[in-house]
Enzyme design. Structure first.
Site, PDB file in Angstrom:
ATOM      1  N   HIS A 267      55.310  62.979  56.478  1.00  0.00           N
ATOM      2  CA  HIS A 267      56.478  62.995  57.361  1.00  0.00           C
ATOM      3  C   HIS A 267      57.665  63.688  56.698  1.00  0.00           C
ATOM      4  O   HIS A 267      58.270  64.602  57.279  1.00  0.00           O
ATOM      5  CB  HIS A 267      56.861  61.573  57.749  1.00  0.00           C
ATOM      6  CG  HIS A 267      58.037  61.499  58.661  1.00  0.00           C
ATOM      7  ND1 HIS A 267      57.932  61.615  60.025  1.00  0.00           N
ATOM      8  CD2 HIS A 267      59.366  61.350  58.404  1.00  0.00           C
ATOM      9  CE1 HIS A 267      59.134  61.537  60.575  1.00  0.00           C
ATOM     10  NE2 HIS A 267      60.019  61.375  59.608  1.00  0.00           N
TER      11      HIS A 267
ATOM     12  N   HIS B  95      61.701  67.942  55.786  1.00  0.00           N
ATOM     13  CA  HIS B  95      62.989  68.029  55.106  1.00  0.00           C
ATOM     14  C   HIS B  95      62.925  68.783  53.779  1.00  0.00           C
ATOM     15  O   HIS B  95      63.866  68.677  52.984  1.00  0.00           O
ATOM     16  CB  HIS B  95      63.535  66.622  54.856  1.00  0.00           C
ATOM     17  CG  HIS B  95      63.750  65.822  56.100  1.00  0.00           C
ATOM     18  ND1 HIS B  95      64.724  66.128  57.019  1.00  0.00           N
ATOM     19  CD2 HIS B  95      63.102  64.739  56.588  1.00  0.00           C
ATOM     20  CE1 HIS B  95      64.675  65.264  58.022  1.00  0.00           C
ATOM     21  NE2 HIS B  95      63.702  64.418  57.790  1.00  0.00           N
TER      22      HIS B  95
ATOM     23  N   LYS C 235      63.493  71.755  65.987  1.00  0.00           N
ATOM     24  CA  LYS C 235      64.166  70.748  65.174  1.00  0.00           C
ATOM     25  C   LYS C 235      65.658  70.995  65.370  1.00  0.00           C
ATOM     26  O   LYS C 235      66.224  71.967  64.864  1.00  0.00           O
ATOM     27  CB  LYS C 235      63.789  70.900  63.700  1.00  0.00           C
ATOM     28  CG  LYS C 235      64.497  69.942  62.752  1.00  0.00           C
ATOM     29  CD  LYS C 235      63.811  68.584  62.705  1.00  0.00           C
ATOM     30  CE  LYS C 235      64.429  67.691  61.633  1.00  0.00           C
ATOM     31  NZ  LYS C 235      63.778  66.379  61.559  1.00  0.00           N
TER      32      LYS C 235
END
Length: 393
Positions: free
Chosen positions: A260, A275, A325
């Site tokens: 994730h 990220h 995103k």
């Protein structure tokens, strides 16, 4: 022989060849440009924490000092300015000795202090030398236009992925997952070995050594204190980051904390997680990521802040395989061990998303909110990321 100690040399060589071949398909020759790339500092040998506090070394590293070389690379004559960190100090000739040059955190160490120490310890890459980015134009998150005609990354020195073992082992993990939640992840023995190789390498670094000490002082796991044993701590890291769990009601074991946070997922038609700057760069090279512009940083009081091509923290908007995103904040140029250490410390010491810190990045400062959400009865990382609240000089 422990779970993390039985990786054969052949398995490591296979991992390195896998990464070399994958990057070659993207036009990245990791044998290119050795003379200009800062190697990863020499590893700190694994050792139990000392009984007495180590002596802090305050002397800064001379700008023209030649940094030690990783065991994975041949000696290079390289000069790169960097923040003082224990790896910049030549280790003992005794391969079993450790370099203990940073003070151990204790119960009174604040999360902000610990994050700042991680930043100071990190052997991150140098902007406009080891990598180059082009931030282009800013935009509001809700604006639909594409404010960037070109990719975010214009260059990353290829040899970084060979000279830096934590970079190499990190890249090996990125193709081990299915992006869509709801699809069961089939974890192979080779992938388990790659997880172990990555954890072995990052635990040789100063940020993860410091992280371990911080977690001993501040955290518990499943009702027990964090062990001083490095081997046991790696088992915990493996559990919170790599053990699979269910993020979707439709499927059992379709996600993990590492997938994730660092790799990214698609859930309900939106990009979730994702990220990490290395992942972003490689997906741009594949043509899978379309950078759409940066989100303007906020101001603090009367100070103004500008987003530049050397900023180490950026808030971005992008599309990944056509899925948007809207807002995502990423560190740029940091090492994999820095982010693993930061988010592991957050997992063991922070609750939810109310962890506001100020990071002094040298010529500029950032007010950040460090978010950490847990899964599976608080035993695994659900999501960890930062939000840039303010950026000022």
């Amino acid at each position: 022989m422990g779970f993390f100690d039985d990786l054969k040399a052949a398995a490591i060589e296979k991992l390195k060849e896998k990464v070399k071949e994958e990057l070659a398909e993207l036009g990245i020759d990791i044998d290119e440009g050795d003379a200009d790339v800062a190697p990863e500092p020499e590893e700190i040998a694994a050792e139990e924490p000392p009984a007495s506090p180590p002596v802090e070394v305050d002397a800064p590293v001379a700008e023209e000092e030649v940094r030690p070389v990783s065991a994975w690379s041949t000696p290079l004559n390289i000069t790169t300015p960097s923040p003082p960190c224990p790896e910049d100090i030549a280790p003992s000739n005794n391969p079993t000795s450790s370099v203990s040059s940073f003070p151990s955190p204790d119960a009174d160490t604040t999360f902000n202090e610990a994050v700042q120490k991680l930043w100071d310890l990190d052997a991150r890459l140098t902007p406009n030398k080891d990598y180059k980015i082009d931030v282009q134009s800013s935009k509001k998150p809700y604006h639909k236009e594409d404010a960037a005609d070109d990719p975010l990354f214009t260059y990353v020195k290829p040899a970084v992925f060979r000279i830096r073992p934590t970079f190499t082992t990190f890249v090996a993990l990125l193709n081990n997952y299915s992006a869509c939640t709801g699809e069961k992840e089939d974890v192979t023995e080779e992938e388990l070995q790659e997880n172990r190789a990555f954890l072995n390498e990052i635990m040789k670094t100063a940020p993860m050594k410091y992280c371990h000490q911080y977690c001993i002082a501040k955290g518990t796991y499943k009702g027990k204190e964090i062990s001083a044993s490095e081997s046991e701590f790696k088992q915990i890291l493996n559990s919170i980051w790599f053990e699979m769990y269910s993020r979707s009601e439709r499927c059992n074991k379709d996600s993990s904390g590492f997938e994730h946070v660092f790799v990214g997922e698609v859930k309900n038609g939106q990009v979730s997680g994702f990220h990490n700057w290395i992942r972003f760069y490689l997906e741009e090279k594949r043509g899978n990521v379309d950078f759409r512009g940066y989100i303007k940083p906020k101001c603090r009081d009367s100070f103004t802040s500008e987003t530049n091509d050397d900023d180490p923290i950026l808030t971005l908007q992008f599309e990944w395989n056509g899925v948007e995103k809207f807002v995502g904040t990423s560190f740029i140029g940091v090492t994999p061990e820095f982010e693993m250490a930061l988010y592991t410390m957050a997992f063991f010491s922070c609750d939810g998303d109310e962890n506001i810190i100020t990071l002094d990045a040298g010529c500029e400062k950032f007010d950040l909110k460090v978010n950490c959400h847990k899964y599976d009865r608080d035993t695994k990382v659900g999501s960890c990321y930062v939000e840039a609240l303010a950026h000022y000089e």
